[in-house]
Write an enzyme that holds these catalytic residues in place. Structure first.
Site, PDB file in Angstrom:
ATOM      1  N   HIS A  23       0.725  -1.350  -0.348  1.00  0.00           N
ATOM      2  CA  HIS A  23      -0.252  -0.240  -0.073  1.00  0.00           C
ATOM      3  C   HIS A  23       0.743   1.344  -0.169  1.00  0.00           C
ATOM      4  O   HIS A  23       2.225   1.272   0.113  1.00  0.00           O
ATOM      5  CB  HIS A  23      -1.314  -0.232   1.152  1.00  0.00           C
ATOM      6  CG  HIS A  23      -0.117  -0.128   2.669  1.00  0.00           C
ATOM      7  ND1 HIS A  23       0.126   1.212   3.061  1.00  0.00           N
ATOM      8  CD2 HIS A  23       0.114  -0.937   3.324  1.00  0.00           C
ATOM      9  CE1 HIS A  23       0.841   1.643   3.662  1.00  0.00           C
ATOM     10  NE2 HIS A  23       1.050  -0.587   4.367  1.00  0.00           N
ATOM     11  N   ARG A  74      -6.155   0.587   4.172  1.00  0.00           N
ATOM     12  CA  ARG A  74      -4.505   1.271   3.194  1.00  0.00           C
ATOM     13  C   ARG A  74      -4.319   0.489   2.220  1.00  0.00           C
ATOM     14  O   ARG A  74      -4.114   0.749   0.950  1.00  0.00           O
ATOM     15  CB  ARG A  74      -3.445   1.452   4.173  1.00  0.00           C
ATOM     16  CG  ARG A  74      -2.540  -0.010   4.785  1.00  0.00           C
ATOM     17  CD  ARG A  74      -1.941   0.304   5.862  1.00  0.00           C
ATOM     18  NE  ARG A  74      -1.564  -0.675   7.045  1.00  0.00           N
ATOM     19  CZ  ARG A  74      -2.377  -1.148   8.034  1.00  0.00           C
ATOM     20  NH1 ARG A  74      -3.225  -1.338   8.476  1.00  0.00           N
ATOM     21  NH2 ARG A  74      -1.084  -1.942   8.891  1.00  0.00           N
ATOM     22  N   GLU A 101      -1.104  -6.834   7.309  1.00  0.00           N
ATOM     23  CA  GLU A 101      -0.290  -7.333   7.882  1.00  0.00           C
ATOM     24  C   GLU A 101       0.274  -7.741   9.351  1.00  0.00           C
ATOM     25  O   GLU A 101      -1.133  -8.287   9.862  1.00  0.00           O
ATOM     26  CB  GLU A 101       0.187  -5.413   7.860  1.00  0.00           C
ATOM     27  CG  GLU A 101       1.062  -4.329   9.686  1.00  0.00           C
ATOM     28  CD  GLU A 101       2.271  -5.147   7.856  1.00  0.00           C
ATOM     29  OE1 GLU A 101       2.351  -6.405   7.903  1.00  0.00           O
ATOM     30  OE2 GLU A 101       2.862  -4.233   7.905  1.00  0.00           O
ATOM     31  N   HIS A 196       0.926  -5.336   2.205  1.00  0.00           N
ATOM     32  CA  HIS A 196       1.344  -5.210   2.857  1.00  0.00           C
ATOM     33  C   HIS A 196       3.413  -5.247   3.412  1.00  0.00           C
ATOM     34  O   HIS A 196       3.243  -6.209   2.831  1.00  0.00           O
ATOM     35  CB  HIS A 196       0.678  -4.779   5.068  1.00  0.00           C
ATOM     36  CG  HIS A 196      -0.505  -4.586   4.902  1.00  0.00           C
ATOM     37  ND1 HIS A 196      -0.468  -3.618   5.514  1.00  0.00           N
ATOM     38  CD2 HIS A 196      -1.840  -5.753   4.311  1.00  0.00           C
ATOM     39  CE1 HIS A 196      -2.685  -3.050   4.795  1.00  0.00           C
ATOM     40  NE2 HIS A 196      -2.682  -4.496   4.469  1.00  0.00           N
TER      41      HIS A 196
HETATM   42  O1  2PG Z   1       3.610  -0.623  11.391  1.00  0.00           O
HETATM   43  C1  2PG Z   1       3.821  -1.626  10.200  1.00  0.00           C
HETATM   44  O2  2PG Z   1       2.715  -2.285  10.142  1.00  0.00           O
HETATM   45  C2  2PG Z   1       4.358  -2.243   9.838  1.00  0.00           C
HETATM   46  C3  2PG Z   1       4.182  -1.283   8.314  1.00  0.00           C
HETATM   47  O3  2PG Z   1       4.049  -0.355   8.383  1.00  0.00           O
HETATM   48  O4  2PG Z   1       5.851  -1.759  10.351  1.00  0.00           O
HETATM   49  P1  2PG Z   1       7.567  -1.772  10.156  1.00  0.00           P
HETATM   50  O5  2PG Z   1       8.359  -1.214   9.136  1.00  0.00           O
HETATM   51  O6  2PG Z   1       8.215  -1.760  11.380  1.00  0.00           O
HETATM   52  O7  2PG Z   1       7.436  -3.414  10.662  1.00  0.00           O
END
Ligand code: 2PG
Length: 262
Positions: A23, A74, A101, A196
């Protein structure tokens, strides 16, 4: 002469494309907060990134037959913007929470830099990028427990997470890919997946056959189409991000740096 014997062509391996897109920038990417299953929308920049992803795919001659995305807006809005730019809003879209995610547990909502100042950058890198270490879990009675949210009302509570490591994310993303998405690819359908950072890292680890150590340094840029070339039996042969390679490199570095204490 009516009949001409056709020249025998050497049988070539049919290559298939699979396109993944993370996204565009979300409101919480912008605020540098751990997001996970929190259902935040795209920022203004994120909408532009998604549209640019669609423009790039169209310019490079890509087309799709079926799309997959998560339950989180998103990713859904990214896919909608991509399809709008490609004039392909009519394409079938399948949504599944299995592409959500990674669940970030009790870290969700915290600012990544402040968390690094408090617990140290090393600890934050472990929480963000280690293979099998889970962030602290949500309490069962937390409003953010997916079992208490409408989106997941049809699911058996026992499969819904209160936190997840990358390993846990792989345990839901890969069976979904193998059982639902891959059969479509093997039938010859051209597939686009909008998901994600970490659900795509799960897929990248699997497709590229990366080790637990190698996946640590993989960061997925927002809104950039990632094209995999697959053999006719679905094995990844190569991959490339579409667009300006320097910009893409800078975007990946920016994702990695989100955990810095500053
Ligand atoms: O905050 C989150 O859910 C992920 C993606 O944005 O972050 P990170 O890159 O820190 O795993």
């Amino acid at each position: 002469m009516l009949y001409k014997k056709p020249k025998v062509k050497r049988q070539e391996k049919v290559m298939k494309n699979l396109v993944l897109i993370r996204h565009g920038e979300s409101e919480w990417n912008l605020a540098n907060r751990f997001t996970g299953w929190t259902d935040v929308d795209l920022s203004e920049k994120g909408v532009k990134e998604a549209k640019n992803g669609g423009i790039q795919l169209k310019k490079d001659g890509f087309d799709f037959d079926i799309c997959y995305t998560s339950y989180l807006k998103r990713a859904i809005h990214t896919l909608n913007n991509v399809l709008f730019e490609m004039d392909r809003e009519w394409l079938p879209v399948v949504k599944s929470w299995k592409l959500n995610e990674r669940h970030y547990g009790a870290l969700q909502g915290l600012n990544k830099s402040e968390t690094s100042q408090k617990y140290g950058e090393d600890q934050v890198k472990i929480w963000r990028r280690s293979f099998d270490i889970q962030p602290p879990a949500l309490e069962e009675n937390d409003d953010r427990n997916p079992a208490l949210q409408e989106q997941y009302r049809g699911e058996d509570r026992s499969v819904l997470p209160l936190t997840e490591s990358l390993k846990d994310t792989i345990a839901r993303v890969i069976p979904y890919y193998e059982n639902v998405i891959l059969p479509e690819i093997l039938k010859g359908r051209r597939v686009l997946i909008a998901a994600h950072g970490n659900s795509l890292r799960a897929l990248i680890m699997y497709l590229d056959g990366l080790s637990e150590k190698e996946i640590i340094e993989v960061n997925v840029p927002t809104g950039i189409p990632l094209v995999y070339t697959l053999t006719d039996d679905g094995k990844a042969q190569g991959k490339r991000y579409l667009g300006n390679q320097e910009e893409i490199e800078a975007k990946m570095k920016a994702v990695a740096a989100q955990g810095k204490a500053k």
